[in-house]
Design an enzyme around this catalytic site. Sequence first.
Site, mmCIF file in Angstrom:
data_model
loop_
_atom_site.group_PDB
_atom_site.id
_atom_site.type_symbol
_atom_site.label_atom_id
_atom_site.label_comp_id
_atom_site.label_asym_id
_atom_site.label_seq_id
_atom_site.Cartn_x
_atom_site.Cartn_y
_atom_site.Cartn_z
ATOM 1 C CB SER A 13 -0.728 0.048 1.039
ATOM 2 O OG SER A 13 -1.481 1.149 1.493
ATOM 3 C CE1 TYR A 34 -4.697 -2.458 4.425
ATOM 4 C CE2 TYR A 34 -3.006 -0.361 4.871
ATOM 5 C CZ TYR A 34 -3.854 -1.005 3.888
ATOM 6 O OH TYR A 34 -4.008 -1.081 2.314
HETATM 7 N N1 LIG Z 1 -8.734 -0.882 -1.317
HETATM 8 C C1 LIG Z 1 -7.358 0.292 -1.544
HETATM 9 O O1 LIG Z 1 -7.820 1.415 -1.481
HETATM 10 C C2 LIG Z 1 -6.143 -1.149 -1.444
HETATM 11 C C3 LIG Z 1 -5.070 0.452 -0.516
HETATM 12 C C4 LIG Z 1 -3.492 0.119 -0.958
HETATM 13 C C5 LIG Z 1 -3.719 -1.792 -0.568
HETATM 14 N N2 LIG Z 1 -4.938 -2.678 0.020
HETATM 15 C C6 LIG Z 1 -4.906 -3.677 -0.429
HETATM 16 O O2 LIG Z 1 -4.828 -4.573 -1.188
HETATM 17 C C7 LIG Z 1 -5.484 -5.638 -0.664
HETATM 18 C C8 LIG Z 1 -7.019 -6.606 -1.262
HETATM 19 O O3 LIG Z 1 -7.944 -5.032 -0.692
HETATM 20 P P1 LIG Z 1 -9.158 -4.830 -1.203
HETATM 21 O O4 LIG Z 1 -9.133 -3.639 -1.253
HETATM 22 O O5 LIG Z 1 -9.290 -5.586 -2.856
HETATM 23 O O6 LIG Z 1 -9.933 -5.365 -0.203
HETATM 24 P P2 LIG Z 1 -11.323 -6.489 -0.259
HETATM 25 O O7 LIG Z 1 -12.247 -6.329 1.484
HETATM 26 O O8 LIG Z 1 -12.620 -5.612 -1.380
HETATM 27 O O9 LIG Z 1 -10.679 -8.144 -0.333
HETATM 28 C C9 LIG Z 1 -10.046 -8.308 0.463
HETATM 29 C C10 LIG Z 1 -10.339 -10.158 1.052
HETATM 30 O O10 LIG Z 1 -9.533 -10.418 1.672
HETATM 31 C C11 LIG Z 1 -10.105 -11.533 1.948
HETATM 32 N N3 LIG Z 1 -9.523 -11.815 3.497
HETATM 33 C C12 LIG Z 1 -9.202 -11.226 5.030
HETATM 34 N N4 LIG Z 1 -8.751 -11.621 5.897
HETATM 35 C C13 LIG Z 1 -8.903 -12.882 5.717
HETATM 36 C C14 LIG Z 1 -8.533 -13.701 6.039
HETATM 37 N N5 LIG Z 1 -8.414 -13.940 7.280
HETATM 38 N N6 LIG Z 1 -8.278 -15.045 5.801
HETATM 39 C C15 LIG Z 1 -8.956 -15.588 4.086
HETATM 40 N N7 LIG Z 1 -8.728 -14.310 3.121
HETATM 41 C C16 LIG Z 1 -8.810 -12.841 4.265
HETATM 42 C C17 LIG Z 1 -11.231 -11.005 2.154
HETATM 43 O O11 LIG Z 1 -12.574 -12.401 2.788
HETATM 44 C C18 LIG Z 1 -11.776 -10.393 1.249
HETATM 45 O O12 LIG Z 1 -12.171 -11.602 -0.382
HETATM 46 C C19 LIG Z 1 -5.511 -6.127 0.763
HETATM 47 O O13 LIG Z 1 -4.017 -6.510 1.631
HETATM 48 C C20 LIG Z 1 -4.800 -4.238 0.478
HETATM 49 O O14 LIG Z 1 -4.354 -3.874 2.013
HETATM 50 C C21 LIG Z 1 -5.884 -2.023 -1.160
#
Ligand SMILES: NC(=O)c1ccc[n+]([C@@H]2O[C@H](COP(=O)([O-])OP(=O)(O)OC[C@H]3O[C@@H](n4cnc5c(N)ncnc54)[C@H](O)[C@@H]3O)[C@@H](O)[C@H]2O)c1
Length: 268
Positions: free
Chosen positions: A150, A163
């Site tokens: 991130s 985080y």
């Molecule tokens: N959305 C953003 O703005 C953003 C920005 C920077 C980084 N990220 C990173 O991208 C990654 C994905 O985020 P996203 O926005 O797609 O989130 P999201 O909530 O859409 O998806 C996350 C997925 O991870 C799964 N998950 C969570 N905990 C889990 C566990 N204990 N075991 C198995 N699966 C688990 C959830 O079920 C979900 O399907 C994360 O690591 C997040 O930190 C997201």
Amino acid sequence: MSDRSDDLDANGSGESGGAGTTFLAGRRAVVTGGGSGIGAAVSRRLAEAGASVLVVDRNAESAERVAAEIGGEARIVDLSDPDAAAEVGPGADVVVNNAGMQHVAPVHQFPPDTFSRMLAVMLESPFRIVRAALPGMYDRGWGRIINVSSIHGLRASPYKSAYVTVKHGLEGLSKTIALEGASHGVTSNCICPGFVRTPLVERQVAEQAVLHRVPEAQVVEDVLLARTPVKRLVEPDEVAALAVWLCGPGTSSVTGSSFPIDGGWAAH
Ligand SMILES: NC(=O)c1ccc[n+]([C@@H]2O[C@H](COP(=O)([O-])OP(=O)(O)OC[C@H]3O[C@@H](n4cnc5c(N)ncnc54)[C@H](O)[C@@H]3O)[C@@H](O)[C@H]2O)c1
């Protein structure tokens, strides 16, 4: 040592790579959190590039939906259990460490259990998956580790202590893997998104809208994008395109790096 000094033809198929080609044919990819948001988009793009994709998620319904859509396989795992996480690593050619969550609270009120859980899911599990995947990658002389970090892997923000801690840790893990994997044809990189239009961010927007008593659109504009020059959320597919590029031809020297995709947020 890598048996492929040049991955311009990474799968030996004669494909030159690029749009519309299946340069990952014969490769196995593991995508954690593959049922939603960025992970689902990455799973789709990897499958389009020819990989067989293992969609790992604790949410059975979404993992199975994505796996069915792309002709992949779903594996239902709660990654807060690092022993369970380790079981998805063996046999992978591509590992995308993506599963994650957010919790917002000041340090002095941050629930210790939540801190521990985020460490387990977002840092210890990636370590365990990669640890289990590397011997096979080393044998085959090729591997790609993609850590969805991130912009908070590079910068801090208040109220996101777990985080920010976890993502900074993931950056360190990624660089260490890059150093060790280099002589085996294994690269390791971080992707550092800003705010991406996914359920994770939509939940934060909804919470902030209630907290500040303003419409959600205003939260996006005034809070999330306040210091982002490109005034829109990043789309999951844009992150996925970068992830798949890192697995593509001509990337064997791209390792130990971090790639912001943040609309210019970190340029300030
Ligand atoms: N959305 C953003 O703005 C953003 C920005 C920077 C980084 N990220 C990173 O991208 C990654 C994905 O985020 P996203 O926005 O797609 O989130 P999201 O909530 O859409 O998806 C996350 C997925 O991870 C799964 N998950 C969570 N905990 C889990 C566990 N204990 N075991 C198995 N699966 C688990 C959830 O079920 C979900 O399907 C994360 O690591 C997040 O930190 C997201």
